[in-house]
Design a protein around this motif. Structure first.
Motif, PDB file in Angstrom:
ATOM      1  N   TYR A 111       0.830  -1.199   0.000  1.00 13.72           N
ATOM      2  CA  TYR A 111       0.000   0.000   0.000  1.00 13.72           C
ATOM      3  C   TYR A 111       0.864   1.249   0.000  1.00 13.72           C
ATOM      4  N   ASP A 112       0.266   2.315  -0.434  1.00 14.24           N
ATOM      5  CA  ASP A 112       0.932   3.607  -0.533  1.00 14.24           C
ATOM      6  C   ASP A 112       0.529   4.461   0.664  1.00 14.24           C
ATOM      7  N   LYS A 113       1.522   4.924   1.435  1.00 12.05           N
ATOM      8  CA  LYS A 113       1.256   5.792   2.579  1.00 12.05           C
ATOM      9  C   LYS A 113       2.172   7.002   2.466  1.00 12.05           C
ATOM     10  N   ASN A 114       1.583   8.149   2.242  1.00 13.69           N
ATOM     11  CA  ASN A 114       2.325   9.406   2.090  1.00 13.69           C
ATOM     12  C   ASN A 114       3.382   9.320   0.990  1.00 13.69           C
ATOM     13  N   ARG A 162      -6.037   3.008   4.158  1.00 13.76           N
ATOM     14  CA  ARG A 162      -7.099   3.498   3.285  1.00 13.76           C
ATOM     15  C   ARG A 162      -7.191   2.567   2.080  1.00 13.76           C
ATOM     16  N   LEU A 163      -8.406   2.197   1.707  1.00 13.54           N
ATOM     17  CA  LEU A 163      -8.592   1.280   0.581  1.00 13.54           C
ATOM     18  C   LEU A 163      -8.022   1.852  -0.707  1.00 13.54           C
ATOM     19  N   SER A 164      -8.062   3.153  -0.868  1.00 15.23           N
ATOM     20  CA  SER A 164      -7.536   3.775  -2.086  1.00 15.23           C
ATOM     21  C   SER A 164      -6.015   3.665  -2.181  1.00 15.23           C
ATOM     22  N   GLY A 165      -5.342   3.409  -1.061  1.00 15.88           N
ATOM     23  CA  GLY A 165      -3.883   3.297  -1.058  1.00 15.88           C
ATOM     24  C   GLY A 165      -3.387   1.903  -1.345  1.00 15.88           C
ATOM     25  N   ILE A 166      -4.253   0.910  -1.391  1.00 20.12           N
ATOM     26  CA  ILE A 166      -3.836  -0.473  -1.619  1.00 20.12           C
ATOM     27  C   ILE A 166      -3.427  -0.655  -3.075  1.00 20.12           C
ATOM     28  N   ARG A 167      -2.228  -1.232  -3.255  1.00 22.68           N
ATOM     29  CA  ARG A 167      -1.702  -1.461  -4.596  1.00 22.68           C
ATOM     30  C   ARG A 167      -1.790  -2.938  -4.990  1.00 22.68           C
ATOM     31  N   LYS A 168      -1.536  -3.848  -4.029  1.00 26.18           N
ATOM     32  CA  LYS A 168      -1.550  -5.265  -4.360  1.00 26.18           C
ATOM     33  C   LYS A 168      -1.857  -6.076  -3.100  1.00 26.18           C
ATOM     34  N   ILE A 169      -2.639  -7.138  -3.279  1.00 27.15           N
ATOM     35  CA  ILE A 169      -2.979  -8.051  -2.189  1.00 27.15           C
ATOM     36  C   ILE A 169      -2.599  -9.452  -2.633  1.00 27.15           C
ATOM     37  N   TYR A 170      -1.853 -10.144  -1.799  1.00 24.51           N
ATOM     38  CA  TYR A 170      -1.495 -11.530  -2.099  1.00 24.51           C
ATOM     39  C   TYR A 170      -1.326 -12.316  -0.832  1.00 24.51           C
TER      40      TYR A 170
END
Length: 60
Positions: A16-19, A52-60
């Motif tokens: 995920y992307d944070k700041n 934040r759901l919008s910051g998620i890039r990949k789930i595995y």
């Protein structure tokens, strides 16, 4: 589509992307707030994280 994977209550790894920085966390989802678009997780040491759901890039 990824909400189904989050609801399984198994260990998941999330990038995920944070700041502006890409971070990775491995843990279990314990709360999913769709109204506020926040995912709450606990890692293997029982530390809590909110993503934040919008910051998620990949789930595995």
């Amino acid at each position: 589509m990824f909400l189904k994977k989050l609801a399984e209550r198994k260990l998941v790894t999330i990038d995920y992307d944070k700041n502006g920085i890409l971070q990775t966390i491995k843990g279990r989802v314990y709360r999913l707030n769709l109204r506020e678009q926040i995912l709450s997780m606990k890692d293997e040491q029982q530390n809590s994280f909110s993503i934040r759901l919008s910051g998620i890039r990949k789930i595995y």
